[in-house]
Design an enzyme around this catalytic site. Structure first.
Site, PDB file in Angstrom:
ATOM      1  N   GLY A 264      11.004  -3.382   2.446  1.00 60.10           N
ATOM      2  CA  GLY A 264      10.594  -2.487   1.371  1.00 60.10           C
ATOM      3  C   GLY A 264      11.291  -1.141   1.515  1.00 60.10           C
TER       4      GLY A 264
ATOM      5  N   GLU B 253       1.072   2.154   1.324  1.00 62.25           N
ATOM      6  CA  GLU B 253      -0.028   1.453   0.661  1.00 62.25           C
ATOM      7  C   GLU B 253      -0.294   0.079   1.261  1.00 62.25           C
ATOM      8  OE1 GLU B 253      -1.514   0.236  -3.880  1.00 62.25           O
ATOM      9  OE2 GLU B 253       0.495   1.047  -3.562  1.00 62.25           O
TER      10      GLU B 253
ATOM     11  N   ARG C 291      -8.820   6.622  -2.976  1.00 63.70           N
ATOM     12  CA  ARG C 291      -7.720   7.548  -2.725  1.00 63.70           C
ATOM     13  C   ARG C 291      -7.796   8.727  -3.686  1.00 63.70           C
ATOM     14  NH1 ARG C 291      -2.770   8.647  -4.820  1.00 63.70           N
ATOM     15  NH2 ARG C 291      -2.655   6.813  -6.180  1.00 63.70           N
TER      16      ARG C 291
ATOM     17  N   HIS D 162      -7.963   3.628 -11.882  1.00 61.76           N
ATOM     18  CA  HIS D 162      -7.505   4.954 -12.314  1.00 61.76           C
ATOM     19  C   HIS D 162      -8.062   5.249 -13.702  1.00 61.76           C
ATOM     20  CE1 HIS D 162      -4.968   8.361 -13.208  1.00 61.76           C
ATOM     21  NE2 HIS D 162      -4.384   8.285 -12.014  1.00 61.76           N
TER      22      HIS D 162
ATOM     23  N   LEU E 273       1.868   9.454  -2.265  1.00 62.96           N
ATOM     24  CA  LEU E 273       3.201   9.913  -1.882  1.00 62.96           C
ATOM     25  C   LEU E 273       3.143  10.614  -0.532  1.00 62.96           C
ATOM     26  CD1 LEU E 273       4.383  11.390  -5.319  1.00 62.96           C
ATOM     27  CD2 LEU E 273       4.411   9.032  -4.517  1.00 62.96           C
TER      28      LEU E 273
ATOM     29  N   ARG F  43     -11.130   9.946  -8.917  1.00 62.59           N
ATOM     30  CA  ARG F  43     -10.822   8.863  -9.841  1.00 62.59           C
ATOM     31  C   ARG F  43     -11.959   7.862  -9.994  1.00 62.59           C
ATOM     32  NH1 ARG F  43      -4.508   7.919  -7.936  1.00 62.59           N
ATOM     33  NH2 ARG F  43      -3.724   9.834  -8.902  1.00 62.59           N
TER      34      ARG F  43
ATOM     35  N   GLY G  66       9.306   2.967   3.050  1.00 67.70           N
ATOM     36  CA  GLY G  66      10.416   2.244   3.649  1.00 67.70           C
ATOM     37  C   GLY G  66      11.701   3.041   3.703  1.00 67.70           C
TER      38      GLY G  66
ATOM     39  N   HIS H  81      -5.144   0.406 -10.280  1.00 68.49           N
ATOM     40  CA  HIS H  81      -4.007   1.271  -9.965  1.00 68.49           C
ATOM     41  C   HIS H  81      -3.529   1.110  -8.526  1.00 68.49           C
ATOM     42  CE1 HIS H  81      -1.336   4.656 -10.006  1.00 68.49           C
ATOM     43  NE2 HIS H  81      -2.071   5.371  -9.184  1.00 68.49           N
TER      44      HIS H  81
ATOM     45  N   GLY I  63      10.657   1.642  -0.799  1.00 68.32           N
ATOM     46  CA  GLY I  63      10.045   2.707  -1.575  1.00 68.32           C
ATOM     47  C   GLY I  63       9.960   3.952  -0.705  1.00 68.32           C
TER      48      GLY I  63
END
Length: 637
Positions: A40, A425, A435, A266, A441, A330, A45, A401, A42
């Site tokens: 991964g 995640e 969360r 969300h 992020l 949320r 990673g 979400h 993202g």
């Protein structure tokens, strides 16, 4: 299976610094001898690959896209938290730690959450140095805005494109290491299994998604950075390629899966418009800074929103939660939206949405100021709905979400399989049962830039590694299992394609394991999922060949894993007889309809151990101790 969190001793403010000093180091000349497989690319990673490559390790990075820039991290909109306290409004590392623990409804490990808050400031400095174009005030200082669950402004942002800009920063750092020869990229690969030798994670089996070839890759450690499993619900804000296969195959090799029922709904998404949809679109939580959420006071009020006068509007979040108003977390905002829609006061044709209104903010600040803050989000909403949010309120409704559950990891981010690290995640560690916005992020970059590079070095320096090659029996046996499952799917001659099964599974999950759950519904969900899984393996149709590009085959394997994961999510929700964060059991709520925890029985992380096909998994408990914060009923009133 024994759960050892490996949390270091001492005051919480000193744990990470002390632990870093006490960890073993790998000297620079030896780093190049170790091969690390990063799955991964993202935020977690790419940042891990960039940092490990910069340290001199031999890094091999695998990803399902044609470019790391297509990772789902790019879709994050609103921002990233850090306690810099630039607005001078009372923020601190401790307050960020407390807000995150409270936001997660006291179901996270204290030490991990404090470390996250502690290293977050470094992330901002790192990203500014990379050239990430964070929003700035007129004088040139970095700007901040508010997010749910906090009464301070600590969220750094780049309009509604924060994830994209942060990913480009991490991607650039990784590509620098590719150019230096320290990182090798493997595009269009999907990890299908984990290879264990001598009790250590020593490699992966993956499929080349273009050629269909099943490949084996050996290394000294594996870092899993593959995101969450929100697409289990079929309709979610996740990209269609986001999936749970890599993590699920690791679970079946012995990695504990923790808190799978903690799924985030969300509150700020574009509502479902029909059966044609395969995903939903997120509208950033940052919009709740200036947008006001409301519904008509009367259930039968079907007037257009601009014709409903102020006295006929119910700003229900501001009414119910005066301290936080529209910036409640949320889970709280999502349940409140569901409640008013259940009362018949929802808006839109289906009555399953609420208004997010910028009328007052535009009148106060001017249209240009709103466009400067949220312009690309407003443009996206207009393109999707053909409604102009500058002129009429947005319509929003909750959607799946983020997943707080994931593979269990200790303080070092290592799973219950030695040598298998899990970042972002894909792990369970930092967010508890809910969360807070702008923390995904933060966790992904903290894990990749500032935590794994220390902890993986300690493992490599303190372990022995017998030679492992792709010709070993362990690699051949694991590869054969992957081939056998592929052949099984291709050999099926049913009449239903994978997407049809996915849609049916998603409906079960949303109806029975969605925003509200109860014991009867969860038991029914488990029964329905088992029946659907049995039909799946009898009636699945996968056209095409396995030795070529085949999206049906690619998709079928993921849905087969969802069939098993969905049952585990429902089982975990059934055993947790309390309400906390995103897990809301209708039997356990306060008189005001808020989540009612049971700290005496359920102050633990639930870690599930795979026991074999059609066998009930075993539940292990990691007790959560709270020495720095007081356990109390969460309130945002």
């Amino acid at each position: 299976m024994k759960l050892d969190s490996k949390v270091p001793g001492g005051p919480i403010q000193e744990k990470w610094d002390r632990h870093r000093f006490e960890m073993k180091l790998v000297n620079p000349a030896n780093k190049r001898k170790y091969k690390i497989l990063v799955v991964g690319t993202g935020l977690a990673g790419a940042s891990a690959a960039a940092t490990l490559g910069g340290l001199g390790y031999d890094v091999h990075a695998f990803f399902i896209h044609d470019s790391p820039r297509r990772a789902h991290s790019i879709a994050a909109q609103g921002g990233i938290n850090a306690a810099k306290n630039y607005p001078n409004d009372g923020d601190s590392i401790w307050r960020l730690f407390y807000d995150t623990i409270k936001g997660g409804d006291y179901r996270a490990r204290e030490a991990n959450v404090y470390r996250l808050a502690q290293v977050a400031n470094n992330i901002i400095d790192q990203c500014v140095a990379q050239g990430v174009p964070f929003a700035r005030e007129y004088g040139g200082y970095l700007d901040n805005r508010s997010f749910g669950g906090a009464q301070v402004s600590r969220t750094f942002y780049a309009r509604g494109q924060t994830g994209q800009q942060l990913l480009l920063g991490a991607y650039s750092a990784m590509m620098q290491q590719v150019n230096a020869g320290n990182v090798k990229l493997y595009p269009r690969r999907e990890m299908l299994d984990l290879v264990i030798k001598n009790g250590q994670a020593r490699g992966i089996i993956c499929r080349n998604l273009v050629s269909g070839e099943i490949e084996s890759h050996a290394g000294h450690a594996v870092a899993l950075c593959t995101g969450g499993y929100g697409n289990l619900y079929y309709l979610s804000t996740n990209a269609m390629n986001s999936n749970a296969t890599a993590a699920w195959r690791c679970y079946k090799r012995g990695a504990a899966f923790a808190n799978p029922c903690f799924t985030q709904i969300h509150p700020t998404c574009i509502p479902v418009s029909g059966d044609h949809q395969s995903k939903l679109t997120l509208m950033s939580e940052s919009l709740r800074n200036d947008g006001r959420v409301w519904v008509p006071k009367r259930a039968d009020d079907k007037r257009p929103p601009n014709q409903i006068p102020e006295e006929d509007r119910d700003y229900y979040l501001e009414r119910r939660y005066p301290s936080f108003g529209n910036l409640v977390p949320r889970d709280v905002a999502s349940r409140a939206a569901k409640a008013v829609c259940d009362e018949g006061r929802g808006v839109g044709e289906a009555g399953l949405s609420v208004y997010l209104d910028f009328r007052d903010a535009i009148a106060r600040l001017g249209r240009k100021a709103i466009a400067d803050k949220y312009g690309n989000l407003f443009d996206m909403y207009l393109r999707i709905t053909d409604e102009n949010p500058y002129e009429v309120p947005m319509r929003i409704y909750p959607a799946v979400h983020y997943t707080m559950g994931g593979l269990w990891v200790d303080y070092n981010l290592m799973s219950t399989i030695p040598g298998l690290y899990v970042l972002g995640e894909a792990n369970f560690s930092d967010h508890g049962a809910n969360r807070l916005g702008a923390s995904a992020l933060m966790q992904g970059l903290a894990d990749g830039y500032f935590i794994l590079p220390y902890t993986i070095g300690d493992y490599l320096a303190g372990s022995t590694f017998p030679t492992a090659t792709v010709e070993d029996d362990e690699f051949k046996a694991t590869r054969q299992e992957v081939l056998d499952q592929t052949e099984r799917m291709i050999r099926n001659r049913g009449n239903k394609d994978p997407r049809t099964f996915h849609r049916e599974l998603g409906a079960i999950m949303w109806d029975y394991v969605g925003m509200a759950r109860n014991a009867q519904g969860l038991r029914e969900a488990i029964t329905k999922i088992r029946a659907l899984r049995e039909e799946y393996w009898q009636n699945l149709k996968v056209p095409g060949r396995p030795d070529s590009f085949n999206k049906y085959l690619e998709y079928a394997g993921r849905i087969g894993d969802y069939m098993e994961l969905g049952e585990l999510v429902a089982m975990d929700a059934l055993q947790r007889e309390e309400s906390c964060g995103g897990h809301f059991r209708e039997e356990y709520q306060t008189e005001e309809g808020e989540a009612l925890r049971n700290d005496e029985r359920f102050a633990f992380a639930a870690a599930w151990e795979y026991k074999g096909p059609n066998q009930k998994p075993e539940l292990h408990r990691e007790d959560l101790t709270f020495e720095s914060v007081e356990l109390k009923q969460r309130s945002y009133k």
